[in-house]
Design a protein around this motif. Structure first.
Motif, PDB file in Angstrom:
ATOM      1  N   PRO A 225       5.194  15.155   0.503  1.00  0.00           N
ATOM      2  CA  PRO A 225       6.311  14.228   0.695  1.00  0.00           C
ATOM      3  C   PRO A 225       6.025  13.020   1.593  1.00  0.00           C
ATOM      4  N   ARG A 226       5.030  13.087   2.482  1.00  0.00           N
ATOM      5  CA  ARG A 226       4.794  11.956   3.367  1.00  0.00           C
ATOM      6  C   ARG A 226       3.456  11.262   3.072  1.00  0.00           C
ATOM      7  N   ASP A 227       2.896  11.556   1.900  1.00  0.00           N
ATOM      8  CA  ASP A 227       1.660  10.871   1.501  1.00  0.00           C
ATOM      9  C   ASP A 227       2.054   9.539   0.861  1.00  0.00           C
ATOM     10  N   VAL A 228       2.230   8.535   1.719  1.00  0.00           N
ATOM     11  CA  VAL A 228       2.758   7.246   1.270  1.00  0.00           C
ATOM     12  C   VAL A 228       1.813   6.559   0.271  1.00  0.00           C
ATOM     13  N   ASP A 229       0.499   6.764   0.451  1.00  0.00           N
ATOM     14  CA  ASP A 229      -0.437   6.191  -0.518  1.00  0.00           C
ATOM     15  C   ASP A 229      -0.197   6.778  -1.908  1.00  0.00           C
ATOM     16  N   ARG A 230       0.089   8.070  -1.951  1.00  0.00           N
ATOM     17  CA  ARG A 230       0.320   8.727  -3.240  1.00  0.00           C
ATOM     18  C   ARG A 230       1.642   8.240  -3.859  1.00  0.00           C
ATOM     19  N   ILE A 231       2.634   8.024  -3.015  1.00  0.00           N
ATOM     20  CA  ILE A 231       3.910   7.483  -3.503  1.00  0.00           C
ATOM     21  C   ILE A 231       3.651   6.115  -4.140  1.00  0.00           C
ATOM     22  N   LYS A 232       2.829   5.297  -3.449  1.00  0.00           N
ATOM     23  CA  LYS A 232       2.522   3.959  -3.978  1.00  0.00           C
ATOM     24  C   LYS A 232       1.729   4.067  -5.281  1.00  0.00           C
TER      25      LYS A 232
END
Ligand SMILES: [Zn+2]
Length: 420
Positions: A225-232
């Motif tokens: 949930p907090r892997d912002v690179d993966r969200i992007k």
């Protein structure tokens, strides 16, 4: 102040058998799970134990990044001891505590945010945070400058991610400091590596192929949930494949919160026309969820909407929300992209349960992940480049393997002290 993933697993089995929260540290002390350290713990945590509280004997706790195994025991720490952490981590932590209710309550602390290049002075010691690339943004290594020399600590880091330059910056700064000791992680230091390892760019390419191939079906994805690179990455995949990216309400709250941090670019959840936000059907919504819903307004969608527009959507679905499948009713053979590390062994309960859900709803399991950690050769290269007097391996199951890297290795002893 982290909590190992196996912490307490000899005695506890969530959710049936847990330490009694109402008795603070009593159960942990009694089972010898946590050490009795004078002047560290909160009065409230010690009151139910036979170990008396005394005023803090510590001038600060430094946090490298937001992952659970690096922060969770902050909940036991005396609230008057300052906690130094990256500005981005502080913002993400606020969002996490808001959206998780009691399950993620680290208590009140004297939070003190830092940035790369801004050193923190504590008790005559200078702590210099240097950014590193990891599977969470605002991750740092530390150069701890003492009268006897510099101690470098890597935090968790990788070299194959989208911000590898940050890790390079840390390695260069550590090398220049000629450290007397390097405390390094070694998550992937192992005799053999069996898991598939991609770069973040490969995750994007492979995921786009899968989503493009989904045709009229729903595309589903799960990630940390907090892997912002993966969200992007998945935001980009949705864009490339002409689908809307449907985020969970928690992820939407995280991105919305992170707008406050001008250094970390994230998609604008309120304005990006490509983002929708999924709200579960609940008998009672928490305040934050109500707030979020009114903020995103017309971008809020539910199971009925997703079911009717499957070919247009890439939906984020967390393990803890698999029950939504009952209402989502995805078309058979819809791809479910598992973009997290593979479980450690076949006995893994989470994997068995997840597979049952996927099978029940006829979903096609696809594993695509890039690790947050350096490979063993990368750790070895880093150790040789920094060339410290001694290496202290932590965060690893194979500390013995570090002896092959070159510099002298000092193995930490549990609850022991070390002389350099
Ligand atoms: Zn980590």
């Amino acid at each position: 102040m982290g909590q190992a993933f196996s912490f307490g697993s000899d005695y506890f089995m969530d959710p049936y058998l847990n330490a009694r929260v109402r008795f603070g540290l009593r159960d942990y002390f009694s089972l010898d799970l946590l050490p009795k350290i004078p002047g560290l713990y909160a009065e409230e945590e010690l009151a139910p134990t036979d170990f008396p509280w005394q005023p803090p004997e510590f001038s600060g706790v430094t946090i490298s990044h937001i992952h659970f195994d690096h922060i969770n025991h902050l909940r036991f720490v005396d609230p008057t001891i300052p906690v130094f952490l990256g500005e981005g981590t502080r913002i993400m932590l606020e969002s996490w505590m808001t959206t998780s209710g009691r399950s993620m309550d680290l208590g009140g602390h004297d939070w003190k945010g830092f940035r790369t290049g801004k050193s923190v002075a504590v008790d005559g010691i200078e702590i210099e945070p240097v950014h590193v690339d990891h599977s969470a943004p605002a991750a740092y290594g530390f150069l701890i400058h003492t009268a006897k020399g510099t101690i470098a600590y890597t935090g968790d880091l990788r070299r194959h991610g989208p911000h590898s330059q940050m890790t390079d910056d840390f390695v260069a700064a550590a090398k220049e400091a000629r450290p007397i000791a390097l405390i390094t992680e070694g998550t992937r230091v192992a005799p053999t590596e069996t898991r598939q390892q991609y770069s973040e760019q490969e995750v994007k390419t492979k995921a786009a192929e899968v989503v493009r191939g989904a045709g009229d079906k729903l595309a589903l994805v799960t990630f940390y949930p907090r892997d912002v690179d993966r969200i992007k990455t998945f935001h980009a995949v949705a864009g490339e494949t002409g689908r809307h990216f449907v985020l969970s309400a928690k992820t939407a709250h995280l991105l919305w919160s992170m707008q406050k941090d001008t250094r970390i670019a994230v998609p604008d959840v309120l304005r990006d026309p490509n983002i929708l936000v999924y709200f579960r059907q609940l008998t009672k919504q928490d305040e934050w969820e109500k707030d979020m819903r009114s903020k995103v307004a017309s971008k809020a969608v539910d199971a009925t909407y997703v079911n009717k527009h499957q070919s247009e959507l890439l939906l984020q679905l967390d393990f803890y929300q698999l029950t939504e499948l009952v209402d989502l009713k995805p078309i058979e053979h819809s791809p479910f992209i598992h973009s997290k590390s593979e479980p450690f062994d076949e006995e893994d309960v989470e994997e068995r349960v997840r597979d049952n859900w996927l099978q029940r709803f006829g979903l096609q399991h696809v594993q695509i992940h890039a690790s947050g950690h350096c490979s063993m050769p990368e750790i070895q290269d880093m150790v040789r480049a920094i060339d410290p007097k001694v290496v202290i391996p932590v965060h690893t199951e194979h500390p013995d393997l570090f002896t092959t890297f070159g510099p002298k290795v000092l193995q930490p002893a549990y609850r022991g002290s070390m002389d350099l």
